[in-house]
Every structure is written in C-alpha cells, then in structure tokens.
Design a protein around this motif. Structure first.
Motif, PDB file in Angstrom:
ATOM      1  N   GLU A   1     -10.743   4.101 -10.770  1.00 49.82           N
ATOM      2  CA  GLU A   1     -11.197   3.030  -9.890  1.00 49.82           C
ATOM      3  C   GLU A   1     -10.118   1.989  -9.620  1.00 49.82           C
ATOM      4  N   ARG A   2      -8.966   2.126 -10.279  1.00 54.10           N
ATOM      5  CA  ARG A   2      -7.899   1.137 -10.091  1.00 54.10           C
ATOM      6  C   ARG A   2      -6.756   1.770  -9.302  1.00 54.10           C
ATOM      7  N   PRO A   3      -6.320   1.121  -8.209  1.00 55.83           N
ATOM      8  CA  PRO A   3      -5.327   1.755  -7.327  1.00 55.83           C
ATOM      9  C   PRO A   3      -3.898   1.718  -7.855  1.00 55.83           C
ATOM     10  N   SER A   4      -3.576   0.859  -8.802  1.00 56.99           N
ATOM     11  CA  SER A   4      -2.197   0.707  -9.246  1.00 56.99           C
ATOM     12  C   SER A   4      -1.705   1.945 -10.003  1.00 56.99           C
ATOM     13  N   TYR A   5      -0.390   2.149  -9.930  1.00 57.78           N
ATOM     14  CA  TYR A   5       0.214   3.281 -10.619  1.00 57.78           C
ATOM     15  C   TYR A   5       0.271   3.004 -12.125  1.00 57.78           C
ATOM     16  N   PRO A   6       0.210   4.058 -12.936  1.00 59.90           N
ATOM     17  CA  PRO A   6       0.233   3.856 -14.392  1.00 59.90           C
ATOM     18  C   PRO A   6       1.648   3.638 -14.912  1.00 59.90           C
TER      19      PRO A   6
ATOM     20  N   ASN B   1       0.811  -1.221   0.000  1.00 58.01           N
ATOM     21  CA  ASN B   1       0.000   0.000   0.000  1.00 58.01           C
ATOM     22  C   ASN B   1       0.842   1.269   0.000  1.00 58.01           C
ATOM     23  N   GLN B   2       2.092   1.145   0.378  1.00 61.13           N
ATOM     24  CA  GLN B   2       2.959   2.320   0.476  1.00 61.13           C
ATOM     25  C   GLN B   2       3.813   2.452  -0.775  1.00 61.13           C
TER      26      GLN B   2
END
Length: 513
Positions: free
Chosen positions: A452-457, A316-317
């Motif tokens: 809506e998606r937490p991942s980085y691009p 999460n960090q």
C-alpha cells in the motif's frame, strides 16, 4: 509584488537560523506568491523546500549561492587582497538549469573546494544554460572589484557576466539601513570598534550601490533588489551571533576576574564573529517596496525573474538504470527489457531453492512448520513476493544490488549478511543479497515492501570500508556514473548539545550548564 530571491536556510550550515518550515509559514503570512532558496554552496534543502512551498500554495524557486574562485577552481592557494571564494547567486529557470546547478554544486565540492566549494568562470560558462545569474551580495566578484579595483576593471567584470548570461544577468542591490540611535541602544554601543564597523559597512554598501547603478545606466544591465535573511525576527540578531560563534569557537563574552579569581563581570569578546548589520531578517513585500521606493523597477524585476522560473520536480518517475540479463541483446529496452528482467529474476530465484534450502535448513523449517510441505511453503511465499516486486517495477533494482554484491564477494570484499527490513524477503535470501532465512524467523516481507506504500524499499548492505570505493567504482563503470550517487545525512543540533555549545559560547562553566 516583491519575491525574495536570496534566502539562506538552516542548510547553510551554521550560517542561518531559518528552518524551511518557519520560512514558508512566514512567507505565507506575508502573502508572498513565490519564494527562492539560495543556500551557500549547496542544494541540500531543495526538495524539502519545494514540497513545503507547494503544500503552502507558494511557487518555489530553486537556487544556490555559489562561490567563484578568483582564478581557476583547481588553484588551492591564497591570492593577496582577494577573497578565496566570491559569492554569486544562481537561480533555476527550467529542468536544464536544475541539472546544470547540480553539476556546478557537485564540482564545486569535488574539484574546487578550498575553504568553500568553488566553481570558476570556465565551469560557469559551460553550465550556464537554464540559469539566471544575480551579481551577488557584498563580497562578490563584481562587488569586490567595484570597491577595490579601477572603474575599467569593474565594467569589464559586469560586461563579462552580461555576455555570458545576456538578459538573464542582473545587478544585485541590497540595502541594510543603519539607524545609529537604534544601534547605540543595544549592547553594540559598549564597543566603539563595532559601531565603526557598522558605519563602515553602511558606507561601503552605499558606495557599491552607486557603482552598480552607474553600471546599470552605462551597460544596460537590469537591477534586482534582494535581502539575504539569516533569521526571521529583528531581535534574533543576538541569537544569530551566538549561533555563528559555535562554529568560530570564540566565546561571545570574556569573564573578568580579580587577582583572587573572583568573578567581576563579563565583557564582550572582540575576537568573536559578528555581523555588521542587524538588518538580516526576513522582510515583507511591503517593507521592501518602501526600502526601494526610489528604484521600484529593482523590486518589479524580482517578480519578473520569478515568472521566468518554472521548474518542477517529478516525484512519480523513477530514474533507476535498467538491468540487462546475461546473453540479452544490448539494445533491449521497453516492455521487452522489463519482461526479460522479470523472467531472469524468477529463474535465479527458483533455481536457488535447492542450494539455499539445504537439508539442515529444511529440518529447521519442518520443526517450525510440522504440518506444511516445505517446498510448497517456500514456493508460495516466493510467488507472493515476485508478484508484488514485478508489479511495483523494482526488478531491475533488486538485480543491480545482487550484481554488485556478487562482484564484491567474488573479489574477496567482505559483505555483511544483511539487516533491516530487507531480511524479511525470501527473494533477497535466494538471490544472495542477504543470508538470513525469513520463514524460520517469522520475518515479514511487508516490512520490506508494503503493497500500500508507493515508495521504493531500502536495502541495507554492509561492505568493508577498506574496499567500499572499489564496489562504488564497479557500479559506476557498469551502470553509469550519473546513475550512482552517495547520500548525505544531517545531524541536527539537539537540546543537550545546544546547551553545551551555547554555554561554551557564553563562557558559562559546563558544571553550571
């Protein structure tokens, strides 16, 4: 309860048949509460292994089968009668141990690689904190000295590691029981030399165990029962032999022909790579308890070690370096830094509109959107993207990418116009990361960053290969070497290639395959 502390997976390239998914499923079926991964010289599977174990309710233990150089890791030469790389098992106890194991793995590849990624005792001493050390399987430094050196040299080796790791050092005992009747019931019986190799391996293993148990009594080092599996089921030894010979490039069988070239049959190839035991399968806790019934403490110590290992990944960090806008104080940090970076991104985006949206570009947009005000259209899209980017906390990420791309262009290093989902962002276009205008091409920002998606691009950047290292070096120097990493991709063996490789190993003509 027995905990497998030495396990190779498919990330031990062309050494183990075991996929992480099937390994964890088998561990779950055995009722294991904890499980380790110790691939050879790398930690490639650590994250996948961790996630799969957590999902299955099993405690993951991250480790690695490291390789010690017989002398300095910088010496890239053979020493007579000594292996170039001596295996040793390292397990992570905590976050410090994980960082140290990463360092050991990296330096093994970058500084000590000679046939295998190697570290040395000096490096191990420097990065021992947070690690548990097992003496290693057959072929390790301690095992090699026990079987080939004097008793004094052997005890010196044991004492060296005991002083280095203290109570976190264990003598690793393996047992691969030899059933000659069973061996002779297989194709091995056709090769007397291989039967003798099986017997010799069993004798050396017994000899090694006797010396390890003696060291346990005289030096006070605890024993630890291990079993290094390379496949899941007993009959998989046949498949594993084919597998390892894909790398050796030796066929497992030789086709015999008469004087006219007519095929008479196939005979085993004595030059092929073989394992001198068929007991390299993944065994259950009950099987290991029976196997080590005479020294139950060696099995119990596996659970003791598992209880000591307590490392968890924090997904999460984020660990991105921060970007300091020009003329900002060097000690700027926290919310003030975040705010300053966001304001700087807004500033360069809005100031770039007039430069990036030339009369020619605006004409294209007017044709595309005849009923819209171009400035309002661009501003609306920009504000929408900025809101999401700032809320998601990726301003620093975008500014750092812009920074090294600007540097590369200023140094005359060719950089591509951009590709992938990043081409859908007007921010990337305005700050010069891409040269593709998204509005005129109907490119969607949501393909780049999905709210809506937490991942980085991902930002796909093409930089000239000849000076690509210069850009990496610039980024490392400015943002810290520990904040810049290169990724690795794994090519899996697909069906078509597997058929060709297996056909070659079995000496089957390609036309027939």
């Amino acid at each position: 309860m027995f905990t497998p502390l030495c396990v190779e997976t498919q990330y031990s390239i062309l050494s183990s048949l075991i996929s992480i998914e099937k390994l964890v499923a088998q561990a779950q079926a055995y009722g294991l509460k904890s499980l380790a991964i110790t691939d050879t010289g790398n930690m490639f599977g650590a994250v996948e292994f961790y996630k799969t174990c957590i999902a299955a309710g099993i405690k993951p233990i991250i480790g690695m089968q490291a390789y010690l150089a017989p002398g300095s890791r910088h010496e890239k030469k053979r020493i007579a009668n000594v292996p170039a790389a001596l295996p040793i098992t390292l397990l992570v106890k905590n976050a410090t141990g994980y960082k140290n194991l990463c360092i050991l793995s990296s330096k093994g590849h970058l500084e000590g690689f000679y046939y295998r990624p190697r570290i040395d005792k000096e490096l191990l001493e420097e990065h021992k904190s947070g690690l548990i050390c097992l003496s290693g399987r057959m072929g390790s430094s301690i095992a090699h000295t026990a079987l080939n050196g004097s008793e004094e040299e052997f005890f010196e080796q044991v004492d060296f590691f005991k002083k280095m790791f203290g109570e976190d050092f264990y003598l690793q005992i393996e047992r691969h029981p030899l059933d000659l009747e069973e061996v002779r019931s297989t194709s091995v019986n056709k090769e007397p030399w291989l039967v003798r190799a099986f017997e010799d391996f069993a004798d050396r293993e017994k000899n090694l165990e006797e010396k390890l148990r003696k060291a346990h009594e005289q030096c006070g080092v605890s024993l630890c029962a291990t079993q290094l599996p390379k496949y899941l089921d007993k009959d998989d030894w046949k498949h594993h032999e084919i597998f390892i010979n894909i790398q050796s490039k030796e066929p497992c069988q030789i086709i015999e022909r008469d004087s006219l070239g007519k095929e008479l049959g196939a005979a085993p190839n004595p030059k092929r790579e073989v394992m001198t035991t068929h007991e390299l399968r993944f065994k259950s806790s009950d099987e290991m308890k029976v196997l080590f019934a005479d020294i139950p403490e060696a099995v119990e110590n596996t659970q003791k070690i598992a209880d000591q290992c307590d490392f968890h990944f924090d997904f999460n960090q984020s660990h991105y370096p921060v970007f300091l806008p020009p003329n900002s104080p060097s000690d700027l940090e926290g919310p003030e830094q975040v705010k300053a970076a966001a304001e700087y991104l807004k500033e360069i985006c809005f100031s770039a509109i007039s430069d990036r949206y030339t009369d020619q570009r605006r004409a294209i947009l007017r044709e595309k959107f005849p009923d819209s005000d171009i400035d309002a259209l661009v501003t609306e899209r920009l504000n929408y993207e900025l809101k999401i980017v700032i809320e998601r906390g990726i301003v620093d990420y975008l500014l750092i990418v812009r920074d090294f791309i600007q540097w590369a262009k200023a140094e005359g290093i060719p950089v591509g116009p951009g590709r992938g989902s990043g081409a859908g962002s007007i921010i990337l276009y305005l700050i010069g990361i891409t040269d593709i205008e998204p509005l005129s091409l109907n490119l969607f920002f949501e393909r780049f960053i999905n709210p809506e998606r937490p991942s980085y691009p991902d930002i796909d950047v093409d930089i000239c290969m000849e000076r690509r290292l210069d850009v990496i070096e610039y980024t490392q120097n400015k943002y810290g070497q520990g904040n810049v990493a290169q990724i690795v991709t794994f090519g899996k063996m697909k069906a078509k290639m597997v058929l060709k490789d297996v056909g070659r190993v079995l000496n089957i003509p390609l036309a027939k395959v």
